[in-house]
Design a protein around this motif. Structure first.
Motif, short mmCIF file in Angstrom:
data_model
loop_
_atom_site.label_atom_id
_atom_site.label_comp_id
_atom_site.label_asym_id
_atom_site.label_seq_id
_atom_site.Cartn_x
_atom_site.Cartn_y
_atom_site.Cartn_z
N ARG A 189 107.84 -43.32 48.69
CA ARG A 189 107.01 -42.55 47.83
C ARG A 189 107.83 -41.86 47.02
NH1 ARG A 189 102.11 -44.90 47.17
NH2 ARG A 189 102.01 -44.07 45.26
N ALA A 190 108.70 -41.54 47.26
CA ALA A 190 109.37 -40.15 46.51
C ALA A 190 110.36 -40.77 45.33
CB ALA A 190 110.07 -39.31 47.77
N SER A 191 110.49 -40.25 44.33
CA SER A 191 110.95 -40.61 43.51
C SER A 191 112.42 -39.67 43.26
CB SER A 191 110.30 -40.39 42.04
OG SER A 191 110.08 -39.57 41.35
N ASN A 192 112.44 -38.77 43.29
CA ASN A 192 113.26 -37.69 43.88
C ASN A 192 114.39 -38.19 45.04
OD1 ASN A 192 115.56 -35.16 44.97
ND2 ASN A 192 114.65 -34.61 42.77
N ALA A 193 115.89 -38.19 44.55
CA ALA A 193 116.42 -38.87 46.12
C ALA A 193 116.80 -37.46 46.46
CB ALA A 193 117.78 -38.87 45.08
N ASP A 194 116.71 -36.30 46.62
CA ASP A 194 116.87 -34.94 47.30
C ASP A 194 115.38 -34.93 48.24
OD1 ASP A 194 119.60 -34.33 46.64
OD2 ASP A 194 118.86 -32.98 45.45
N VAL A 195 114.69 -35.76 47.36
CA VAL A 195 112.67 -35.52 48.41
C VAL A 195 112.96 -36.67 49.39
CG1 VAL A 195 110.63 -35.22 47.76
CG2 VAL A 195 111.90 -34.30 46.43
N LYS A 196 113.02 -37.50 48.62
CA LYS A 196 113.46 -38.69 49.47
C LYS A 196 114.14 -38.70 51.15
CE LYS A 196 113.29 -42.84 47.08
NZ LYS A 196 112.19 -43.62 47.58
N GLN A 197 115.10 -38.18 50.97
CA GLN A 197 116.52 -37.55 51.64
C GLN A 197 116.00 -37.03 52.59
OE1 GLN A 197 119.48 -39.08 53.29
NE2 GLN A 197 118.97 -37.60 54.62
N PHE A 198 114.58 -35.96 52.03
CA PHE A 198 114.96 -34.51 53.11
C PHE A 198 113.08 -35.52 53.59
CE2 PHE A 198 111.03 -31.68 54.03
CZ PHE A 198 111.95 -30.69 54.31
N GLY A 199 112.60 -36.70 53.13
CA GLY A 199 111.52 -37.18 53.79
C GLY A 199 112.06 -38.13 55.32
N LYS A 200 113.32 -38.44 54.61
CA LYS A 200 113.82 -39.24 56.18
C LYS A 200 114.67 -38.29 57.16
CE LYS A 200 117.86 -42.50 56.85
NZ LYS A 200 118.74 -42.99 55.75
N THR A 201 115.04 -37.44 56.44
CA THR A 201 115.36 -36.38 57.42
C THR A 201 114.31 -35.88 58.17
OG1 THR A 201 117.54 -35.66 56.42
CG2 THR A 201 116.34 -33.82 58.01
N MET A 202 113.17 -35.49 57.74
CA MET A 202 112.29 -35.20 58.48
C MET A 202 111.29 -36.23 59.84
SD MET A 202 111.69 -32.26 57.74
CE MET A 202 112.98 -32.01 57.20
N ALA A 203 111.43 -37.62 59.60
CA ALA A 203 111.06 -38.01 60.12
C ALA A 203 111.82 -38.25 61.08
CB ALA A 203 111.43 -39.63 58.81
N THR A 204 113.42 -38.90 61.23
CA THR A 204 114.73 -38.60 62.13
C THR A 204 114.43 -37.51 63.01
OG1 THR A 204 116.12 -39.70 60.67
CG2 THR A 204 117.60 -38.33 62.51
N ASP A 205 114.28 -36.09 62.93
CA ASP A 205 114.33 -34.70 63.03
C ASP A 205 112.98 -34.42 64.23
OD1 ASP A 205 117.07 -34.22 61.46
OD2 ASP A 205 116.40 -32.63 61.44
N HIS A 206 111.69 -35.02 63.99
CA HIS A 206 110.58 -34.68 64.12
C HIS A 206 110.83 -35.86 65.26
CE1 HIS A 206 109.41 -31.19 62.93
NE2 HIS A 206 109.23 -31.71 60.82
#
Lengths: 102, 181
Positions: B60-77
């Motif tokens: 759902r994120a529109s900002n590319a950095d926010v989207k990448q942060f979400g991806k990192t959270m999914a991977t890391d957690h």
């Protein structure tokens, strides 16, 4: 005699050619250690990820990239050019380091 | 009030504060003690909730950095959870649900529902605000409840080793949030 002299010269050559070295940078607790590494062109840097999550070591200018380094794994980069080359983890922007190639 | 009781009350209140950011305030859960099995369930739930929130940000994120942060959270957690599951398997500890882990799940579902109703810049800001509050609460819980409460040395060591991940996530989230308009 000439052949013998040439043979002796050839024998000494390997001693004058600098050997590429291997350096290790640890990725632990979301930090590069050491944060600054001094190397020579042709040396190999081993990126060793000790954390539980993936990291990368990526030149800020995009010149080189270790690629994804899974938890508890390592990747290698052969240094190709001289100069100061700041690098980061693409996933964790607070992880920063500097590679200085002479 | 014992130190452990204070810690658990703080843990519950901390996570309640996170839920408050995007949904009605749930009642704080109070527990009188904590076991390694309960700690394991809390850790697994906390990581799973934020990994799912990361998936939502990727979608759902529109900002590319926010989207990448979400991806990192999914991977890391998910990576931390994999290590946690391997550890409890090795220690032959079966995670036990507690009021705290159940509340974490319920709050996580409520926040996800609230975030799912948002889009664009509004989603980006709400998600990053949540991530700052969530990681702040998790670090407080790790420091004041989970690490002091763990009795098994390997479990305690694992909690200590994952703390830098949460700190790095918090710093990253704060920086991203500050940069959002």
């Amino acid at each position: 005699m000439t052949s013998y002299v040439l043979f002796l010269i050839l024998l000494t050559l390997p001693m004058t050619v600098p050997q590429a070295k291997r350096h290790t940078v640890d990725m632990s607790a979301f930090q590069f250690s050491p944060q600054t590494i001094v190397v020579a062109v042709g040396d190999t840097v081993v990126w060793q990820n000790h954390d539980l999550v993936p990291h990368t070591a990526t030149a800020r200018d995009g010149a080189w990239d270790s690629g994804n380094i899974p938890a508890k794994r390592s990747r290698m980069t052969v240094v190709q050019k001289k100069g100061k080359q700041p690098f980061v983890c693409l996933y964790h922007s607070n992880m920063k380091g500097n590679l200085v190639a002479k | 009030m014992s130190v452990r009781f204070k810690g658990l009350a703080l843990l519950s209140l901390s996570f309640a504060a996170v839920a408050c950011a995007t949904s009605p305030a749930p009642e704080p859960v109070k527990s009188a003690g904590i076991s390694d099995a309960e700690i394991a369930a809390i850790v697994v739930t906390a990581n799973a909730v934020d990994a799912e929130m990361g998936d939502l940000a990727v979608a759902r994120a529109s900002n590319a950095d926010v989207k990448q942060f979400g991806k990192t959270m999914a991977t890391d957690h998910r990576a931390v959870n994999q290590a946690a599951v391997e550890l409890v398997g090795k220690l032959k500890v079966t995670p036990v649900e507690s009021a705290t882990s159940q509340k974490l799940r319920a709050d996580g579902d409520a926040v996800k529902a609230a975030l799912s109703a948002k889009s664009g810049a509004e989603f980006d800001h709400a998600y990053m605000s949540h991530e700052v509050a969530y990681h702040t609460a998790v670090i407080a819980a790790v420091d004041q409840v989970l690490i002091p409460g763990a009795t098994n040395a390997e479990l305690k060591a694992t909690l200590i080793s994952v703390r830098p991940a949460f700190v790095a996530h918090l710093q990253h989230a704060e920086k991203l949030l500050a940069g959002l308009k």
